[in-house]
Design a protein around this motif. Structure first.
Motif, mmCIF file in Angstrom:
data_model
loop_
_atom_site.group_PDB
_atom_site.id
_atom_site.type_symbol
_atom_site.label_atom_id
_atom_site.label_comp_id
_atom_site.label_asym_id
_atom_site.label_seq_id
_atom_site.Cartn_x
_atom_site.Cartn_y
_atom_site.Cartn_z
ATOM 1 N N SER A 15 -7.590 3.753 -5.472
ATOM 2 C CA SER A 15 -6.227 3.882 -6.000
ATOM 3 C C SER A 15 -6.198 3.567 -7.493
ATOM 4 O O SER A 15 -5.479 4.213 -8.264
ATOM 5 C CB SER A 15 -5.271 2.948 -5.248
ATOM 6 O OG SER A 15 -5.164 3.331 -3.895
ATOM 7 N N MET A 30 -4.183 -2.985 -5.495
ATOM 8 C CA MET A 30 -4.786 -1.660 -5.302
ATOM 9 C C MET A 30 -6.262 -1.766 -4.965
ATOM 10 O O MET A 30 -6.964 -2.630 -5.494
ATOM 11 C CB MET A 30 -4.635 -0.811 -6.580
ATOM 12 C CG MET A 30 -3.260 -0.278 -6.856
ATOM 13 S SD MET A 30 -3.326 0.852 -8.278
ATOM 14 C CE MET A 30 -1.572 1.095 -8.580
ATOM 15 N N CYS A 53 0.834 -1.206 0.000
ATOM 16 C CA CYS A 53 0.000 0.000 0.000
ATOM 17 C C CYS A 53 0.867 1.254 0.000
ATOM 18 O O CYS A 53 0.590 2.227 -0.701
ATOM 19 C CB CYS A 53 -0.927 0.015 1.216
ATOM 20 S SG CYS A 53 -2.259 -1.201 1.080
ATOM 21 N N GLN A 97 2.411 1.700 -3.453
ATOM 22 C CA GLN A 97 1.415 2.183 -4.421
ATOM 23 C C GLN A 97 1.230 3.692 -4.292
ATOM 24 O O GLN A 97 1.310 4.434 -5.268
ATOM 25 C CB GLN A 97 0.063 1.515 -4.175
ATOM 26 C CG GLN A 97 -0.001 0.035 -4.482
ATOM 27 C CD GLN A 97 -1.221 -0.587 -3.829
ATOM 28 O OE1 GLN A 97 -2.086 0.109 -3.319
ATOM 29 N NE2 GLN A 97 -1.275 -1.919 -3.844
ATOM 30 N N LYS A 98 0.996 4.119 -3.056
ATOM 31 C CA LYS A 98 0.721 5.538 -2.823
ATOM 32 C C LYS A 98 1.931 6.398 -3.162
ATOM 33 O O LYS A 98 1.802 7.501 -3.693
ATOM 34 C CB LYS A 98 0.307 5.747 -1.372
ATOM 35 C CG LYS A 98 -1.067 5.170 -1.072
ATOM 36 C CD LYS A 98 -1.443 5.324 0.397
ATOM 37 C CE LYS A 98 -2.824 4.715 0.660
ATOM 38 N NZ LYS A 98 -3.203 4.792 2.079
ATOM 39 N N TYR A 125 -4.941 5.901 -10.484
ATOM 40 C CA TYR A 125 -3.910 5.421 -11.414
ATOM 41 C C TYR A 125 -4.331 5.698 -12.862
ATOM 42 O O TYR A 125 -3.554 6.242 -13.650
ATOM 43 C CB TYR A 125 -3.675 3.921 -11.206
ATOM 44 C CG TYR A 125 -2.871 3.279 -12.321
ATOM 45 C CD1 TYR A 125 -1.487 3.371 -12.335
ATOM 46 C CD2 TYR A 125 -3.515 2.618 -13.362
ATOM 47 C CE1 TYR A 125 -0.759 2.797 -13.371
ATOM 48 C CE2 TYR A 125 -2.795 2.051 -14.397
ATOM 49 C CZ TYR A 125 -1.417 2.143 -14.407
ATOM 50 O OH TYR A 125 -0.698 1.584 -15.433
#
Length: 415
Positions: free
Chosen positions: A57, A53, A17, A20-21, A61
């Protein structure tokens, strides 16, 4: 043991996580700095984590990837298409921002299309106009422009495909136009409703109004039919016309379009009957009368042709082609006279007949003069009318007018 595994798994998810962020933040930051290459790199790394995700998210993206591909307008046509695909996957979280970007895209593509059109590069213009429509499907007018410009470069297969798409949408081209007169220029301007009202309120414009634009359906059907004719598919051409006429039986433009198709197919009788039908509907149209005159003339119906041409100039005294054709109609009677004159012998009776024919020929020239003079009065640069008059004055022995017309012809040829 089970508890330790669960904790380790939780830590793994947490790490994903964070990654990803981080990548999405990096991409967002790069886009704000117009560093689109860096944004694509960050998003490529984020893509590897897509399976982990959450929906929010993923939406972000796709939104960021669309922006990176668009590259503030620097992206290629293919990049723009991919950008739209990604925007469409982002859901409603970024709807307002995406709507703004799509409008920018459409405007930029239209600018390219208009520049290509103004440069007579109709092939490129057609491609850009279609692309603008694909970017903004609600703006069906752009697809119409794409089809029309494809016709300009005789890309008939593509034009037909686009026209058929328009037909399947039920496109008519009818829209609401808001207008007002610019006080400074005196010119009428087409504006959106809000701008028009603001200008009128500010006092820069007056005489505001609203109207519906004319339907483009008849033009579309006509072009589809003519494309079929050019492809030798006359049955489809006539079927297209039949469907259109069934839907709008009183549309004179459709009648004329069908007449056009029959004319191109060589069906002059049907062409004539359709023109006559149109003439009943629009008796004050000089062009219809003129075309009927042409058909009558081609059918050796001189009296009928004369009647139609005279009606055309009665309706429009400046219809120059009708005057030219009236003169041609008169002079077309000269050839059989010459043939008979050349076939006569030397007897007294033949000499008498020769003089009669000669007088008749002179009268033909005199009858043609008013029509040619009127044509030259309407268009003083019509060299064909001037040359014919010059020759007539020469044959009839009108020396003064011959010299005047000869000087005019020489001046026109010099230019």
């Amino acid at each position: 043991m089970k508890k330790q595994i669960i904790i380790a798994f939780a830590l793994s998810i947490s790490t994903f996580c964070i990654a990803q962020k981080k990548e999405l933040r990096n991409a967002e930051k790069a886009i704000k700095s117009n560093n689109f290459a860096e944004a694509k790199g960050a998003l490529n790394q984020a893509q590897a984590l897509m399976s982990e995700m959450d929906d929010k998210s993923k939406a972000k993206y796709y939104f960021l990837l669309g922006q990176a591909l668009y590259a503030g307008g620097a992206g290629s046509s293919q990049d723009i298409d991919k950008a739209i695909e990604n925007f469409d996957k982002s859901g409603n979280d970024f709807a307002a921002e995406i709507a703004t970007i799509k409008q920018e895209m459409t405007n930029a593509i239209l600018t390219k299309g208009n520049k290509a059109y103004e440069s007579n590069d109709y092939k490129a213009a057609s491609t850009h106009f279609e692309h603008a429509f694909r970017t903004s499907p609600k703006d069906t007018l752009f697809l119409y422009y794409a089809a029309a410009t494809a016709v300009n470069v005789q890309d008939y297969d593509r034009a037909l495909k686009l026209y058929e798409e328009l037909k399947s949408m039920g496109y008519t081209g009818v829209s609401t136009e808001y207008y007002a007169t610019n006080k400074e220029t005196g010119e009428e301007e087409i504006l959106d409703e809000r701008t028009r009202d603001l200008y009128v309120k500010a006092g820069s414009h007056e005489n505001p109004g609203v109207r519906k634009t004319e339907s483009k359906k008849a033009e579309i059907v006509k072009n589809v039919a003519l494309i079929y004719v050019s492809q030798g598919n006359n049955e489809k051409a006539l079927a297209a016309m039949k469907d259109a006429r069934a839907e709008s039986p009183d549309d004179i433009n459709l009648i004329l379009s069908e007449a056009n198709v029959h004319y191109k197919m060589g069906n002059t009788d049907k062409f004539k009957s359709l023109l006559e039908e149109a003439t009943v509907m629009d008796p004050t149209n000089p062009e219809l009368q003129y075309n009927l005159g042409v058909i009558a003339s081609e059918s050796d119906d001189r009296e009928g042709a004369k009647k139609y041409y005279q009606k055309a100039v009665e309706l429009d005294p400046t219809y120059i082609n009708a005057y030219i054709n009236l003169a041609a109609l008169v002079l077309s009677r000269e050839e059989p006279l010459i043939e008979e004159m050349n076939g006569l012998g030397t007897s007294k009776a033949d000499d008498k007949r020769y003089e009669e024919l000669k007088e008749e020929r002179q009268q033909l020239y005199k009858d043609a003069i008013p029509y040619l003079s009127k044509a030259l009065e309407i268009d003083d640069k019509n060299i064909n009318a001037a040359k014919t008059l010059m020759n007539i004055y020469s044959v009839t022995g009108d020396t003064a007018n011959y010299k005047e017309m000869k000087a005019k012809v020489e001046a026109l040829e010099a230019n």
